[in-house]
Every structure is written in C-alpha cells, then in structure tokens.
Design a protein around this motif. Sequence first.
Motif, PDB file in Angstrom:
ATOM      1  N   LYS A   1       7.364   4.790 -11.389  1.00 51.08           N
ATOM      2  CA  LYS A   1       7.334   5.721 -12.505  1.00 51.08           C
ATOM      3  C   LYS A   1       7.293   4.908 -13.783  1.00 51.08           C
ATOM      4  CE  LYS A   1       9.478  10.018 -14.096  1.00 51.08           C
ATOM      5  NZ  LYS A   1      10.628  10.948 -13.899  1.00 51.08           N
TER       6      LYS A   1
ATOM      7  N   LEU B   1      -5.798   2.947 -12.081  1.00 49.31           N
ATOM      8  CA  LEU B   1      -4.711   3.833 -12.503  1.00 49.31           C
ATOM      9  C   LEU B   1      -5.110   4.728 -13.677  1.00 49.31           C
ATOM     10  CD1 LEU B   1      -1.654   1.382 -12.347  1.00 49.31           C
ATOM     11  CD2 LEU B   1      -2.358   3.070 -10.646  1.00 49.31           C
TER      12      LEU B   1
ATOM     13  N   LYS C   1       0.835  -1.195   0.000  1.00 47.33           N
ATOM     14  CA  LYS C   1       0.000   0.000   0.000  1.00 47.33           C
ATOM     15  C   LYS C   1       0.873   1.249   0.000  1.00 47.33           C
ATOM     16  CE  LYS C   1      -3.988   2.117   2.264  1.00 47.33           C
ATOM     17  NZ  LYS C   1      -4.958   2.036   3.389  1.00 47.33           N
ATOM     18  N   GLY C   2       0.609   2.136  -0.966  1.00 44.22           N
ATOM     19  CA  GLY C   2       1.364   3.378  -1.055  1.00 44.22           C
ATOM     20  C   GLY C   2       2.642   3.271  -1.862  1.00 44.22           C
ATOM     21  N   GLU C   3       2.982   2.069  -2.321  1.00 45.19           N
ATOM     22  CA  GLU C   3       4.178   1.881  -3.145  1.00 45.19           C
ATOM     23  C   GLU C   3       4.002   2.621  -4.465  1.00 45.19           C
ATOM     24  OE1 GLU C   3       7.213  -1.890  -3.795  1.00 45.19           O
ATOM     25  OE2 GLU C   3       5.060  -2.252  -3.586  1.00 45.19           O
ATOM     26  N   THR C   4       5.070   3.168  -5.006  1.00 46.87           N
ATOM     27  CA  THR C   4       4.970   3.958  -6.236  1.00 46.87           C
ATOM     28  C   THR C   4       5.895   3.406  -7.314  1.00 46.87           C
ATOM     29  OG1 THR C   4       6.689   5.515  -5.533  1.00 46.87           O
ATOM     30  CG2 THR C   4       4.410   6.054  -4.958  1.00 46.87           C
TER      31      THR C   4
ATOM     32  N   GLU D   1       4.384   9.302 -12.338  1.00 51.96           N
ATOM     33  CA  GLU D   1       4.511   8.606 -11.064  1.00 51.96           C
ATOM     34  C   GLU D   1       3.140   8.072 -10.667  1.00 51.96           C
ATOM     35  OE1 GLU D   1       7.250   7.519  -7.987  1.00 51.96           O
ATOM     36  OE2 GLU D   1       7.648   8.843  -9.684  1.00 51.96           O
ATOM     37  N   ARG D   2       3.061   6.779 -10.366  1.00 49.46           N
ATOM     38  CA  ARG D   2       1.768   6.167 -10.056  1.00 49.46           C
ATOM     39  C   ARG D   2       1.826   5.481  -8.696  1.00 49.46           C
ATOM     40  NH1 ARG D   2      -1.136   6.592 -14.717  1.00 49.46           N
ATOM     41  NH2 ARG D   2       0.096   6.858 -16.624  1.00 49.46           N
ATOM     42  N   THR D   3       0.758   5.709  -7.916  1.00 44.80           N
ATOM     43  CA  THR D   3       0.663   5.114  -6.580  1.00 44.80           C
ATOM     44  C   THR D   3      -0.143   3.829  -6.655  1.00 44.80           C
ATOM     45  OG1 THR D   3       0.748   7.321  -5.582  1.00 44.80           O
ATOM     46  CG2 THR D   3      -0.045   5.510  -4.193  1.00 44.80           C
ATOM     47  N   LEU D   4       0.400   2.764  -6.075  1.00 45.68           N
ATOM     48  CA  LEU D   4      -0.206   1.441  -6.153  1.00 45.68           C
ATOM     49  C   LEU D   4      -0.864   1.071  -4.832  1.00 45.68           C
ATOM     50  CD1 LEU D   4       2.863  -0.274  -7.864  1.00 45.68           C
ATOM     51  CD2 LEU D   4       0.975   0.915  -8.980  1.00 45.68           C
ATOM     52  N   ASP D   5      -1.693   0.015  -4.861  1.00 42.93           N
ATOM     53  CA  ASP D   5      -2.258  -0.529  -3.628  1.00 42.93           C
ATOM     54  C   ASP D   5      -2.055  -2.038  -3.602  1.00 42.93           C
ATOM     55  OD1 ASP D   5      -4.398  -1.877  -4.975  1.00 42.93           O
ATOM     56  OD2 ASP D   5      -5.588  -0.036  -4.978  1.00 42.93           O
TER      57      ASP D   5
END
Length: 545
Positions: free
Chosen positions: A289, A351, A284-287, A295-299
Amino acid sequence: MLYSINWLKEYVDIEISPEELSERLTMAGLEVEECRKAEPSVKGVVTAEILKIEKHPNADRLTLCKVRSTGGEYSIVCGARNMKEGDKVALALPGARLPSGIAINKAKIRGIISEGMMCSEEELGLAQKSKGIMILPPDTPVGLDVAELLGLDDYVIDVAITPNRGDCLSIIGLAREIGAVTGSPFREISISVKEEAKDVGDYITVDLREPALCRRYTARVVEGIKVSDSPVWLKRRLELCGIRPINNVVDATNYVMLEMGQPLHAFDLEKLKGRTLVIRRAEKGETIKTIDGKERTLDEEMLLIADSEGPQAVAGVMGGEHSEVTEKTTTIVLESAWFEPSSVRKTSKKLSLSTDSSYRFERGVDIEAVGKALDRVAALVAELTGGKVAKGSIDIYPEKFTPCTISLKPERVERSLGIEVKKEEITEILKALSMRVEEKEGCLEVTPPSFRQDIKCEADLIEEVARLKGYDAIPLAMPVSTIKTRRPSPSFATRRKIASILTGQGFTEVINYSFISRQCFELCGDKDRPGVFIMNPLTEEQVVM
C-alpha cells in the motif's frame, strides 16, 4: 521543470534579464517554454517586532499592538489572535502595496488610528488561506524588506528538458549550464554534517541483494526529530517549483531533490521490522500500500525496499504507507540510491505510477552524487527538526563508477560544423561543461563528468561544441548533389504497362501495409513461409509482417 531564478543565483551569477537568459538557454538546446514573474510585486512591507498587545478600547474582537521597526514604533489595530509579544511579523507601512493591489494608508478603526497593517500569508500572496497574521522566525532581524527576505520578487522559467539531459533536472544542473552559456563561474555547494548520535550501525542494517538493479545504496539515521510545518522560505521554493509542501521532513527530501536532482526517501525507523532494509526483487503477487493510499500488486521483475517482514517502498517510484513519516515520528532513516533506469521505467509503466522520483531515475541520476545528496538532506533535516544525525553512513557501492575517455580530433569538429573552431576554443567550451581535457598527439582526450551520461562518443562532443558555439553561428547551406537519370528496367516498364491496362478496364490500384492481422495471415498465409510476428504492434490489424 520549473526553476526559480533567485534559487539559481545562489550557484551562478546571472547578470542578464530572465528574458535574455531564456533566449540563450533555448539557443543552447534547453528550450524555455515560459518565463514569468513569480508574484505580483510587494512593496513597502518590512519585518517588525511586536512590543506590546492591548485590548482595543472600543472593540472586543480587535487588539491594539505596539510594533517596532527600523523607522520607529507604530500603533497597529489588528483582528488576528495568533500573535504574542516578541513575535516577528510582516508590517505593511503607509504607502505599501500588496499583491492584491491594495494600497496601505493610515486609517481610523473604531476611533483608534492604525499606522499600517500586520500581514498574513494570504495577504502577501504566499497562501490561498491563512488563519492569522504571518509569524516569522524569532531570529529574524527587524527592518528587512519582506519581498527580498521571502524571495517574492522572483522569476520562474519552465524548461523542457529532453530525455538525454537528466543532469539538468535540478537547480544545480541548470546552474552549471547557465555558467557554461554565460561564462559565469559555477559555485559548488558546501555541505557539512554534524554527527551527534550513536553509530548508524546501531540503528539499521542494509542488505543489497540486487546490485545489478541498485548499483549504489546509502542511508543515514536522524533521531530526536520533531515533525512540523516547514519554514516559509522552504515552502515558498517548493511551491515555485510545483511541489506541494507536506511537513519539514518530506519537504527537506523534496528540496534536495529539486536542488541536486537526486530523489530521496525517509522511513520511520520505529515502523521497520527487524530494523533492516532489504533491496530485493518482489515476489509474484506481493502487494504494497503506497503513500497515495492505493494497494498495488507487484511482480518478480520489480525492485522494492523491504524490511524483515514485507515491502516498504517501490524502489525509485514511491514509498509505502506503513513506514511513512507522520507527526508521531521521532527517528528516521534517510535513503539515497542509484536504481537502474530501465527497471524503474518498467515498474512505473506497469503500475501506471509516475512520480518526480521515477521521472529522474528513468533518465539517470549521478551515481557519484548519491552520498553527497544524502549528507545534504541529513544536515537540512537536522536543522529543520532539531534532530541529531547518527555517526557515519551506510554506503554499499559494489562497482565503482569508472569515467570513460573519448578522443576528439579538432579538424573533425570543423568538418562536421562547417565553420572554423580553434583547438583552444574547443578546449575552453568542454572545460566550461565540467569535462577534463588533455591534449595528446594532436587529439583532445576528453573525460566527461559522472553526471553527463549522455556523452558517449566523438559525435556527442561535437554536438556540445555546436551548442555552446551557437547554432546561429553555423551558416545555412543547401545540400549539393548530382541528379542522375537512368532508364527504367524492363520489369518496371512491364509493371507500369500492366497497371495502365488494368486501371483502363476499371480496376483500382491500391498499396497496402506490409502488416496484416493474425486472422488474415491464417487465411492466406503460406505454411512453408511463416510470417514475422510483431512484438509491439500498433493495432490488432497489424500483427504479422
């Protein structure tokens, strides 16, 4: 999706016109939205070799070239500077016509007769701009028709593929359908990989931690590559199918994706920390590019491909910028995998990132063709870049594909379609669609191929028979039913009477939705009878039923 007719012809003989083919595909359930000629016709342009280059005697910026083709030697005045003696070029002879409509004739240029013109990619309609004349591969024979060599006289059809027919999102997939529709035999692709480098395990390791979301993961390594522009024929095919050429490695992965329907990805091996690939869920919160520079934030519901330190690609959607192939790349890891369609769809939506890869993964790719596509792209990359393929491949396939067998009663086909279809014809149609058919106790035991994931029950098989038999062969018939009348119930009559009295007094009768807003429900709802809250309401005014 856009399909090149010339490319399709490599896998199936097409003896009918593109217009008739479009009509027959549409009648078989694959709607062709457009059929067009790919380029204006190029005539009279042939391949030739430059024998000698001299300065123009009367112009400093022009050169005088002696060029050889099958018709003899020609003197050509040229203003370009990017060629050398021995180069193979496209020569427009007198009488030739170019896509712009220009007709080529002998002309005197600064006192010297020019017997034709050496063409650039721009002049042949292959590029919007070009810096010089087009230089063909050194092994190109002289005297060939350039239009035929480069596939300029081609047609493109745009087919609207329905969500259940992901198998048709490729040249090979549509070629299979064309073979079934026209009766022409489908030609399987022949793949041979020359393995010259060390064992693949000496370069990379793969750790698959989510087998439910990635049922198969394969990888190969190619070393000693030289990243550069792709050859003209490859660029041409990609552009006809709506893909922008980038470099010979990326173009090879896109080419095989279009050809076989299997999305692929290339990692720069030197940029992978620990020389490992880990298929895991994101934290959670891992990013990451991605290669589009964002830059994209993942869950934790998203699947990603990582190395020992962090994310390198969003699985099935887009690669990461860090391990992207560049001009400095010399060794790559090629990935071919099967990702769970629902997982890719959710990630793509979250996304707001839809790609050619995610589009195919969402509809399901052929899990049995994953390794075959990997071999195909490895061989193509080695050919285009001069690289060497490592021995062997990594293939993690925990749960093998098990084909299902469906029982089909021939009489049920006739009853459903309303026409007579003999058992032999049903068998012939299903076999043309690459299905295995065996007769057993009056029934047909049908086994669909791995790429037909939409075939799950008897009704699906009947639909396939109807498609290839031809919907126009099914007679039109109005449904027959008996209309019965009955007296209204006492309560209905009473309601009608009350409504009549109230409207006569000036009231207006309204019929409301069964859905109301949360605020309205809290105001007038019964605490003892809780409402049903909708998970995906259309609006905030329709949340509770």
